[in-house]
Design an enzyme around this catalytic site. Structure first.
Site, PDB file in Angstrom:
ATOM      1  N   ASP A 148       1.112  -1.788  -0.100  1.00 20.07           N
ATOM      2  CA  ASP A 148      -0.133   0.151   0.075  1.00 20.07           C
ATOM      3  C   ASP A 148       0.536   1.609   0.125  1.00 20.07           C
ATOM      4  OD1 ASP A 148      -2.317  -1.652   0.444  1.00 20.07           O
ATOM      5  OD2 ASP A 148      -2.222  -0.974   1.914  1.00 20.07           O
ATOM      6  N   HIS A 150     -10.929   0.909  -2.715  1.00 22.12           N
ATOM      7  CA  HIS A 150     -12.146   1.021  -2.948  1.00 22.12           C
ATOM      8  C   HIS A 150     -13.013   1.171  -3.066  1.00 22.12           C
ATOM      9  CE1 HIS A 150     -10.735  -0.587   1.775  1.00 22.12           C
ATOM     10  NE2 HIS A 150      -9.918   0.350   1.697  1.00 22.12           N
ATOM     11  N   LYS A 169      -6.686  -4.819  -3.123  1.00 23.57           N
ATOM     12  CA  LYS A 169      -7.851  -5.382  -2.118  1.00 23.57           C
ATOM     13  C   LYS A 169      -8.463  -4.496  -1.367  1.00 23.57           C
ATOM     14  CE  LYS A 169      -3.335  -4.723   0.994  1.00 23.57           C
ATOM     15  NZ  LYS A 169      -4.676  -2.909   1.831  1.00 23.57           N
ATOM     16  N   CYS A 185      -1.754  -2.672   7.276  1.00 22.97           N
ATOM     17  CA  CYS A 185      -2.406  -3.277   6.539  1.00 22.97           C
ATOM     18  C   CYS A 185      -1.024  -4.421   6.944  1.00 22.97           C
ATOM     19  CB  CYS A 185      -2.258  -2.686   5.529  1.00 22.97           C
ATOM     20  SG  CYS A 185      -3.494  -1.877   5.339  1.00 22.97           S
TER      21      CYS A 185
END
Length: 235
Positions: free
Chosen positions: A10, A53, A123, A177
């Site tokens: 990320d 998202h 994800k 994460c």
């Protein structure tokens, strides 16, 4: 024989100062360290993950009515998306809108050298459940039949097919994460490490102290860039 993978978690615009929607202090500053690891010939596989998202994701504060919709403060309950397990609930912190798919905030920062990334993992794509880990959703579901709406790649399956034994995790954020990805890597059968120099936390100090306790309890090793684990990687 040991065969190692590097997971870069990320490293996205929304998690990095100065303009990110959910910036991690010094998040952009670790890019040179991560690039040095990406260039290390001892890694057989290199993976980059992205929070990705949908608009209106359940973890976004503005997806909920007031008064329980304050970013960083409010908490809601979410339900397990697995068939037959919808009665199971977990608490979910609410965040500012971040890393919405197909937006600039979801892009990997340009400071990261992505030239030799073997797999990208998007994800957190299921609108009704969070996914901090690249291996499992918030309820620990790892079966692709359950997680296919949350993540666009079966990371465990990919690494197994490549013969990977050991996983080294870096990126953002150490207390979310990175932590969950490293813990789940150990749970699904890999030897798991977090490179401390190459991660930063949403809550510096206490957040990382707590994360390290959880990591060690899960069997994850916390190592450093100049440690024997990195220098000993087979070339």
């Amino acid at each position: 024989m040991m065969k190692a993978a590097l997971l870069v978690v990320d490293m996205q615009e929304d998690f990095c100062p100065p303009n990110g929607a959910l910036p991690v202090q010094e998040g952009r500053a670790i890019a040179p360290i991560i690039n040095s690891l990406l260039a290390h010939p001892g890694f057989a596989v290199r993976v980059a993950t992205q929070d990705y998202h949908p608009a209106g994701h359940i973890s976004f504060a503005n997806s909920h009515p007031p008064p329980n919709n304050r970013p960083f403060e409010s908490v809601i309950n979410v339900n397990n998306p697995a068939p037959g397990k919808g009665h199971e609930t977990k608490s979910q912190n609410l965040w500012p809108v971040h890393c919405v798919g197909e937006t600039e905030g979801a892009e990997i920062i340009p400071e990261i050298d992505t030239g030799n990334i073997d797999l990208y993992v998007k994800k957190g794509m299921h609108s009704q459940v969070e996914m901090y880990s690249a291996f499992a959703d918030a309820f620990g579901n790892v079966d692709p039949s359950v997680t296919s709406q949350s993540v666009d790649a079966d990371l465990k399956g990919f690494l197994v097919r490549k013969g990977i034994t050991d996983v080294f995790v870096v990126g953002l954020a150490g207390d979310y994460c990175v932590k969950h990805t490293a813990i789940d890597a150990a749970k699904v059968g890999f030897v798991s490490y977090v490179v401390e120099d190459a991660t930063r936390c949403v809550v510096p100090g206490s957040g990382w102290d707590g994360a390290k306790r959880e990591l060690r309890e899960a069997g994850v090793s916390i190592i450093h860039l100049d440690g024997p684990e990195i220098s000993g990687l087979a070339i």
